[in-house]
Design a protein around this motif. Sequence first.
Motif, PDB file in Angstrom:
ATOM      1  N   PRO A 193      -5.869   7.428   2.225  1.00 33.87           N
ATOM      2  CA  PRO A 193      -5.468   7.051   3.598  1.00 33.87           C
ATOM      3  C   PRO A 193      -6.611   6.488   4.425  1.00 33.87           C
ATOM      4  CG  PRO A 193      -4.542   9.175   2.989  1.00 33.87           C
ATOM      5  CD  PRO A 193      -5.478   8.798   1.881  1.00 33.87           C
ATOM      6  N   THR A 218      -0.161   5.373   0.190  1.00 37.19           N
ATOM      7  CA  THR A 218      -1.329   6.244   0.309  1.00 37.19           C
ATOM      8  C   THR A 218      -1.043   7.669  -0.156  1.00 37.19           C
ATOM      9  OG1 THR A 218      -1.014   7.147   2.545  1.00 37.19           O
ATOM     10  CG2 THR A 218      -1.960   4.922   2.370  1.00 37.19           C
ATOM     11  N   THR A 231       0.834  -1.205   0.000  1.00 38.06           N
ATOM     12  CA  THR A 231       0.000   0.000   0.000  1.00 38.06           C
ATOM     13  C   THR A 231       0.864   1.248   0.000  1.00 38.06           C
ATOM     14  OG1 THR A 231      -1.636  -1.199   1.344  1.00 38.06           O
ATOM     15  CG2 THR A 231      -1.909   1.187   1.159  1.00 38.06           C
ATOM     16  N   LEU A 267      -6.856   2.673   4.349  1.00 47.55           N
ATOM     17  CA  LEU A 267      -5.723   1.865   4.778  1.00 47.55           C
ATOM     18  C   LEU A 267      -6.192   0.736   5.692  1.00 47.55           C
ATOM     19  CD1 LEU A 267      -2.600   1.454   5.006  1.00 47.55           C
ATOM     20  CD2 LEU A 267      -2.702   2.953   7.012  1.00 47.55           C
ATOM     21  N   THR A 300      -3.546   4.720  -2.663  1.00 47.34           N
ATOM     22  CA  THR A 300      -4.744   4.411  -1.880  1.00 47.34           C
ATOM     23  C   THR A 300      -5.113   5.613  -1.029  1.00 47.34           C
ATOM     24  OG1 THR A 300      -4.153   2.064  -1.765  1.00 47.34           O
ATOM     25  CG2 THR A 300      -5.694   2.883  -0.100  1.00 47.34           C
TER      26      THR A 300
END
Length: 342
Positions: free
Chosen positions: A61, A34, A32, A64, A59
């Motif tokens: 946040p 972010t 990931t 997450l 992504t």
Amino acid sequence: MTTTAAVIGGSGYIGGELVRLLLGHPEIDLTTVTSARLAGRPVDTAHPNLRGRTRLTFTDPAALSGADVLFVAAPHTETMALVPRLLDRGKVLLDLSGDFRLRDPLVYREHYGVEHAAPDLLESFTPGIPELYRDRLTGADRISVPGCMATAAILAVHPLAADGLIDGEVAVDARTGSSGSGARGGPGDAHAERSGAMRVFAPLRHRHQAEITQATGHPCRMTATGVEAVRGVQVLCRARLRDGAGPREVRDAYRRAYAAEPFVRIVAQRRGTFRLPDPKILAGSNFCDVGPVVDRGDGWVTAVGALDNLVKGGAGNAVQCLNIRMGWPEEFGLGFTGLHPV
């Protein structure tokens, strides 16, 4: 079984370096990255050097889900409110902002201009300086990576302070490339303004001086200048030697401190183009070069330090700390040696 990792705040320069290093790490599965601003867009839109190396997209946040390791590359003064919400999202958290570097909330307020939002967490973070805190890092689940100029100065001064070779305060004259201002710097960081300039942007009391004082035990006065380079930090740290200390004692102190260190090199030669530490040849590498010069006439020492502000001054230092924490070889993911000529 690989360890999963997430980079929070991955659209900036430090975030990009974290992604680059972690993609090449043999024990890490980067799952990931972010960015609220770029959510849904490919990571290589912000970091074009990573084209063909990853298919990850940014992504949001808020989405997450967590990972074994969290690297937090969010801005100063914003991270302290974010971190408490992340503590249950990963086993190990490494913060690359300035928010958990200083143990005293009053010192934090003095240098960052705001009250600390999570003062109860400050003592729970281990300083991310492998050369000083390796034993503590082996069991640390919260690690605060120091600032780039602070790292260079701390490593340059540490042997002198540890051996009691200097008296009084340390004066630090630092210069840094434009990437130190981040990917979204202000008007003064535009090429038209920065090109050819040597801008003293912090003539007094740069915030990194508090980190240097905390790590070395010596009061620090720091000046910082922006130079035309993109990457790189160089510091000149000047202090008075104690009575009886001279070139031999200084040389021996550096050898003892760094003989076994994989990423600190002593560079103090009498001739040659790069006879003292110079960040030009360190770009992309995790090395910090240090070199002391003793003035035999007046009892002063100048300790020079240089590094890449985005690697040993940030992302690379964080990866090195994680390697220690996990019991992996410290060189994992950090084998690049820099280029010459560039």
